[in-house]
Design a protein around this motif. Structure first.
Motif, mmCIF file in Angstrom:
data_model
loop_
_atom_site.group_PDB
_atom_site.id
_atom_site.type_symbol
_atom_site.label_atom_id
_atom_site.label_comp_id
_atom_site.label_asym_id
_atom_site.label_seq_id
_atom_site.Cartn_x
_atom_site.Cartn_y
_atom_site.Cartn_z
ATOM 1 N N ILE A 60 -9.382 -4.420 11.808
ATOM 2 C CA ILE A 60 -8.058 -4.312 12.438
ATOM 3 C C ILE A 60 -7.070 -5.094 11.590
ATOM 4 O O ILE A 60 -7.257 -6.281 11.337
ATOM 5 N N THR A 61 -6.039 -4.406 11.135
ATOM 6 C CA THR A 61 -5.057 -5.035 10.253
ATOM 7 C C THR A 61 -3.655 -4.855 10.814
ATOM 8 O O THR A 61 -3.224 -3.718 11.048
ATOM 9 N N PRO A 62 -2.932 -5.946 11.020
ATOM 10 C CA PRO A 62 -1.514 -5.815 11.408
ATOM 11 C C PRO A 62 -0.726 -5.258 10.215
ATOM 12 O O PRO A 62 -0.735 -5.860 9.138
ATOM 13 N N ILE A 63 -0.078 -4.125 10.413
ATOM 14 C CA ILE A 63 0.667 -3.519 9.307
ATOM 15 C C ILE A 63 2.051 -3.064 9.759
ATOM 16 O O ILE A 63 2.319 -2.884 10.946
ATOM 17 N N ILE A 82 2.975 0.853 3.065
ATOM 18 C CA ILE A 82 2.370 -0.007 4.073
ATOM 19 C C ILE A 82 2.356 -1.460 3.598
ATOM 20 O O ILE A 82 1.969 -1.743 2.460
ATOM 21 N N GLU A 83 2.756 -2.338 4.498
ATOM 22 C CA GLU A 83 2.751 -3.778 4.204
ATOM 23 C C GLU A 83 1.805 -4.475 5.169
ATOM 24 O O GLU A 83 1.843 -4.251 6.380
ATOM 25 N N ASP A 84 0.955 -5.341 4.627
ATOM 26 C CA ASP A 84 0.073 -6.162 5.447
ATOM 27 C C ASP A 84 0.900 -7.326 6.005
ATOM 28 O O ASP A 84 1.378 -8.179 5.252
ATOM 29 N N GLY A 112 0.827 -1.192 0.000
ATOM 30 C CA GLY A 112 0.000 0.000 0.000
ATOM 31 C C GLY A 112 0.871 1.256 0.000
ATOM 32 O O GLY A 112 1.825 1.345 0.772
ATOM 33 N N ILE A 113 0.547 2.206 -0.888
ATOM 34 C CA ILE A 113 1.340 3.434 -0.979
ATOM 35 C C ILE A 113 0.389 4.632 -0.977
ATOM 36 O O ILE A 113 -0.628 4.623 -1.689
ATOM 37 N N PHE A 114 0.713 5.634 -0.174
ATOM 38 C CA PHE A 114 -0.053 6.879 -0.256
ATOM 39 C C PHE A 114 0.853 8.078 -0.028
ATOM 40 O O PHE A 114 1.896 7.988 0.613
ATOM 41 N N HIS A 115 0.445 9.192 -0.646
ATOM 42 C CA HIS A 115 1.149 10.469 -0.491
ATOM 43 C C HIS A 115 0.327 11.373 0.404
ATOM 44 O O HIS A 115 -0.909 11.279 0.448
#
Length: 380
Positions: free
Chosen positions: A99-102, A123-125, A30-33
């Motif tokens: 809820i996601t472990p990231i 972001i990595e899951d 996951g990538i965000f600016h």
């Protein structure tokens, strides 16, 4: 010329932007600016899948105001302070219950003139990794619990051996005592048949005594309470006693025992009782594993700083690959050996402990079908 260079630079920039766009859109991460105010300005599809959110809830999200997770807020503040930030944990967006472990890596975006434009977060899951870690942790805890149970069982077993051995001592002493009275004909004469019966009782009670003493010795070793009394001892005297003591067993199996131990050997500093137990164990093993008609040879000689004692037999021998296991506690080459020849597999374990307590060395030379020799070096 300058126009050509500019075109080439523009082309390179477009190609670079295209490559980045491909990476941005197709990355499994996951990538965000976000801008310098912490507002999300762009994200890829992978981020939406990881967080379980629609795009309209992500774009425009003000992290500086709305982040609930304090550790992620610290990572964002690091970026706004022109530093890198890291986050790892179970993240739950404000607009979702998922809820996601990231694992998240924040980096600042600084322009050529040095001004802060905002930042980028990857972001990595790590759900699978966390599950594996949790499973490993559970396994480690189960293993630790099992290990504690084994230790407890081991302590219970040692206590049981010690208690049973002590309890056996009293009736065994009684049996031997009354057997000796009969053997000495204190209560009256006995005929030859009765004499053989009494001798059998005495011989087997002595074997039982040695077994009980072995179990007691092991219990004391495990409890760290074994004691040695060191004094000058003569190996010739000990071997004389052991050979004489084991002679009834030797004759019962129709074996021959020979002793080559000069009386002139120098004395050594040792525990007489323990060294006697050592030789008894070695000779007893030889008797046990040597077929009828075989020979046992006990020798001792002086070698530089040591006395070299050996007990050799013409018995069944041991496969070379199994020799290294012989000194383990309760070890038998296989289950059939114990059934056929008897014994508990503690003789060599005890022998090794006694030799090491005397700062000596013990080893075995053997060949399957070719007999066995146990060597002992004891310092003078």
């Amino acid at each position: 010329m300058r126009t050509t260079n500019n075109k080439q630079a523009d082309k390179a920039l477009r190609e670079s932007e295209t490559k980045y766009r491909l990476i941005f859109e197709n990355s499994p991460l996951g990538i965000f600016h976000f801008d310098k105010n912490g507002i999300v300005t762009e994200c890829n599809e992978s981020l939406l899948k990881i967080l379980g959110l629609p795009k309209e809830e992500v774009i425009g999200f003000n992290m500086e105001i709305s982040l609930r997770d304090e550790n992620m807020r610290l990572a964002l503040e690091a970026v706004l302070a022109r530093k890198s930030g890291q986050y790892e944990g179970e993240y739950s967006p404000t607009t979702s219950t998922k809820i996601t472990p990231i694992k998240a890596d924040f980096s600042p975006n600084i322009s050529e003139d040095g001004s802060l434009q905002g930042g980028i977060c990857i972001i990595e899951d790590i759900t699978k990794r966390k599950r594996a870690e949790d499973a490993l942790q559970r396994y480690a805890e189960e293993l630790a619990n099992a290990n504690e149970e084994l230790k407890s069982l081991d302590r219970m077993k040692d206590e049981f051996l010690s208690n049973v051995s002590h309890e056996l001592k009293t009736p065994l002493t009684c049996i031997k005592g009354y057997g000796q009275i009969l053997s000495d004909e204190t209560l009256g004469s006995v005929n030859d048949q009765q004499k053989k019966t009494v001798d059998t009782i005495m011989r087997n009670s002595e074997r039982l005594r040695r077994l009980v003493d072995s179990l007691l010795y092991i219990s004391k070793v495990q409890a760290g309470t074994i004691e040695y009394v060191f004094e000058p001892v003569q190996i010739a005297e000990i071997t004389d006693y052991v050979v004489a003591d084991m002679l009834p067993q030797v004759k019962e199996k129709d074996l021959t025992i020979e002793k080559y131990v000069p009386d002139s050997l120098p004395s050594i500093n040792g525990d007489k009782d323990k060294l006697t137990d050592l030789l008894v164990n070695l000779v007893d093993n030889s008797i046990k594993f040597t077929p009828s008609g075989g020979r046992i040879t006990v020798t001792a000689q002086e070698e530089e700083d040591n006395l070299h004692i050996s007990v050799e037999d013409t018995g069944i021998g041991i496969p070379k690959e199994l020799i290294s296991n012989l000194f383990q506690r309760f070890y038998q080459i296989d289950a059939s050996i114990r059934r056929r020849y008897g014994g508990t597999g503690v003789g060599l374990y005890i022998s090794k402990n006694i030799v090491e307590a005397h700062n000596g060395k013990i080893w075995v030379e053997s060949e399957e079908g070719g007999g066995t020799t146990v060597h002992v070096n004891l310092p003078k």
